[in-house]
Design an enzyme around this catalytic site. Structure first.
Site, PDB file in Angstrom:
ATOM      1  N   LYS A   1     -22.672  15.563 -27.426  1.00 53.96           N
ATOM      2  CA  LYS A   1     -23.429  14.323 -27.661  1.00 53.96           C
ATOM      3  C   LYS A   1     -24.627  14.596 -28.573  1.00 53.96           C
ATOM      4  O   LYS A   1     -24.896  13.852 -29.519  1.00 53.96           O
ATOM      5  CB  LYS A   1     -23.903  13.721 -26.328  1.00 53.96           C
ATOM      6  CG  LYS A   1     -22.767  13.158 -25.487  1.00 53.96           C
ATOM      7  CD  LYS A   1     -23.213  12.806 -24.068  1.00 53.96           C
ATOM      8  CE  LYS A   1     -22.005  12.447 -23.212  1.00 53.96           C
ATOM      9  NZ  LYS A   1     -22.335  12.185 -21.799  1.00 53.96           N
TER      10      LYS A   1
ATOM     11  N   GLN B   1     -26.762  13.040 -17.465  1.00 54.30           N
ATOM     12  CA  GLN B   1     -25.378  13.523 -17.367  1.00 54.30           C
ATOM     13  C   GLN B   1     -24.963  13.634 -15.898  1.00 54.30           C
ATOM     14  O   GLN B   1     -25.678  14.230 -15.088  1.00 54.30           O
ATOM     15  CB  GLN B   1     -25.265  14.893 -18.069  1.00 54.30           C
ATOM     16  CG  GLN B   1     -23.868  15.442 -18.128  1.00 54.30           C
ATOM     17  CD  GLN B   1     -22.907  14.633 -19.009  1.00 54.30           C
ATOM     18  OE1 GLN B   1     -23.294  14.107 -20.057  1.00 54.30           O
ATOM     19  NE2 GLN B   1     -21.667  14.512 -18.592  1.00 54.30           N
TER      20      GLN B   1
ATOM     21  N   ASP C   1     -25.537   4.459 -21.639  1.00 53.31           N
ATOM     22  CA  ASP C   1     -24.293   4.785 -20.949  1.00 53.31           C
ATOM     23  C   ASP C   1     -23.675   3.518 -20.354  1.00 53.31           C
ATOM     24  O   ASP C   1     -22.520   3.518 -19.946  1.00 53.31           O
ATOM     25  CB  ASP C   1     -24.554   5.787 -19.800  1.00 53.31           C
ATOM     26  CG  ASP C   1     -24.185   7.216 -20.201  1.00 53.31           C
ATOM     27  OD1 ASP C   1     -23.408   7.381 -21.156  1.00 53.31           O
ATOM     28  OD2 ASP C   1     -24.683   8.161 -19.552  1.00 53.31           O
TER      29      ASP C   1
END
Ligand code: NAP
Length: 293
Positions: free
Chosen positions: A52, A96, A119
Site C-alpha cells: 500500500k 491494518q 478502508d
C-alpha cells in the site's frame, strides 16, 4: 475463457490516479496523504502494508507508516488515531487488520474519523453504501466493481453468488451487487460456513465471487458453464520456488475452473491489485473532499 487482468487494469487506473494526484497537489499545495497503522509483525500484514505504501509513492501520494509493537494498549492506539483524526495534513487513515486479541477491532474502526476512513469499514460508510449514498466503499469490493466495469461485464438481472460474508469483503460485496447501480442489479445469494450444500448455489451463479480463505475450495464441478468467476482468496504457503519465500493461492482451483468460466481473475494478478486501486481512489476522494467536507 478470458482473463480479468488485474495487472493491466490496475496499471491503467494508477496512471490516471497519478495524473489527478499531480493536479490535486498543485491545488492543495501538498500531496494527498495516506497514513497506515500497523500493529505487530504478522507476515501477511507486513506485505500488504508495504505494498500500500509503495503504491502511494508510485502514484505521487505521500504515505506514512506508524508502527506499534503487539504490546500496545487499546488506549494508546485510540489516542494515536485521535491525533491523526485532527491532523489536517492526513487525508486517509487505515489500521491494518487483524489486531492482537486484547484490542477490539470494532472500537478501533469506529474511532477513525469516517471522513478519513478510506478502508470504508466505519459503520457510517457501510450504512451510506447500503443506501446508495456517496461514501468510501471497502477497497476490495470497490476494486472488484472497477474491474467488472473495465471489462464491460453485464451484471443487471444476473444471479450473483457471493461465498464468504466478512465485513470487509463478502457482505459489502453482496450489497454492492444487489444495489440499483452499475455494476449491480443482480439477484444475490450470500453463502457462508453454515450454508448447506454450497455447490447447489454456486452451480447456478452467473457471477461467482469467492472470499473465504480456503485454497482451491471452488472446483470445476461447482461452477456453471460460462460463469464470471472472481477469486478474492489470498492463501499464502511457504515455497522455495519464489524470491519472497511464499506462494499465493486463490480460493478457486484456477486451472480447472478457467476451462469452464467465461471470465476469471487469476491469483496473484487479480483482485489483490484492484484492492490497492480501490484504496488509492478512496484516498484521492478524501483529499479532494469529494464525499465529505
Ligand atoms: P474472513 O473474515 O476469515 O471470512 C471468511 C468468510 O468465509 C466467513 O464469512 C466464513 O463464514 C466463510 N467461510 C469460511 N469457510 C467456509 C466454507 N468452508 N464454506 C463457506 N463459507 C466459508 O475472511 P476475509 O477477510 O473475507 O478474507 C477471505 C479471503 O480473501 C482470504 O484468503 C483473504 O486473505 C482474502 N482477502 C483478499 C483480499 C485481496 O485484496 N485480494 C482482501 C481481503 C481478503 P462464517 O461467517 O460463517 O464464519
Amino acid at each position: 475463457m478470458q482473463l480479468l487482468d488485474g495487472k493491466y487494469v490496475s496499471n491503467k487506473l494508477k496512471q490516471e490516479i497519478a495524473v489527478e494526484a499531480v493536479e490535486l497537489a498543485q491545488k492543495l499545495g501538498r500531496k494527498p496523504h495516506l497514513v497506515a497503522i500497523l500493529v505487530g509483525h504478522d507476515g501477511g500484514s507486513e506485505t500488504y502494508v508495504a505494498s500500500k505504501m509503495k503504491n502511494c509513492e508510485t502514484v505521487g501520494f505521500r504515505s506514512t507508516l506508524i508502527r506499534f509493537e503487539n504490546t500496545v494498549t487499546e488506549t494508546e492506539l485510540l489516542h494515536q488515531i485521535e491525533k491523526l483524526n485532527l491532523d489536517h495534513e492526513v487525508d486517509g487513515l487505515i489500521v491494518q487488520l487483524p489486531l492482537p486479541s486484547h484490542i477490539d477491532p470494532e472500537r478501533v474502526t469506529e474511532a477513525i474519523d469516517y471522513r478519513k476512513d478510506v478502508d470504508g469499514f466505519h459503520p457510517i460508510n457501510l450504512g451510506r453504501m447500503q443506501r446508495n449514498l456517496p461514501c468510501f466503499i471497502p477497497a476490495t469490493p470497490y476494486g472488484i466493481t472497477l474491474i467488472l466495469k473495465e471489462y464491460g461485464i453485464e451484471t443487471a438481472g444476473k444471479h450473483c453468488v457471493v461465498v464468504g460474508r466478512s465485513q470487509i469483503v463478502g457482505l459489502p460485496m453482496s450489497i454492492l451487487m444487489a444495489r440499483n447501480s452499475q455494476p449491480g442489479n443482480c439477484t444475490v445469494t450470500l453463502c457462508h460456513s453454515k450454508t448447506e450444500n454450497i455447490a447447489s448455489y454456486t452451480q447456478n451463479a452467473d457471477i461467482l465471487i469467492v472470499a473465504i480463505g480456503k485454497k482451491n475450495f471452488i472446483t470445476a464441478d461447482m461452477v456453471k458453464k460460462d460463469a464470471v468467476v472472481i477469486d478474492v482468496g489470498m492463501n499464502r504457503e511457504s515455497s522455495n520456488e519464489t524470491k519472497s519465500g511464499f506462494k499465493l493461492y486463490g480460493d478457486v482451483d484456477f486451472e480447472a475452473v478457467a476451462s469452464k468460466a467465461s471470465w476469471i481473475t487469476p491469483v496473484p494478478g487479480g483482485v489483490g491489485l484492484m484492492t490497492i486501486v480501490g484504496l488509492l481512489k478512496n484516498t484521492l476522494s478524501a483529499a479532494r473532499k469529494e464525499i465529505y467536507v
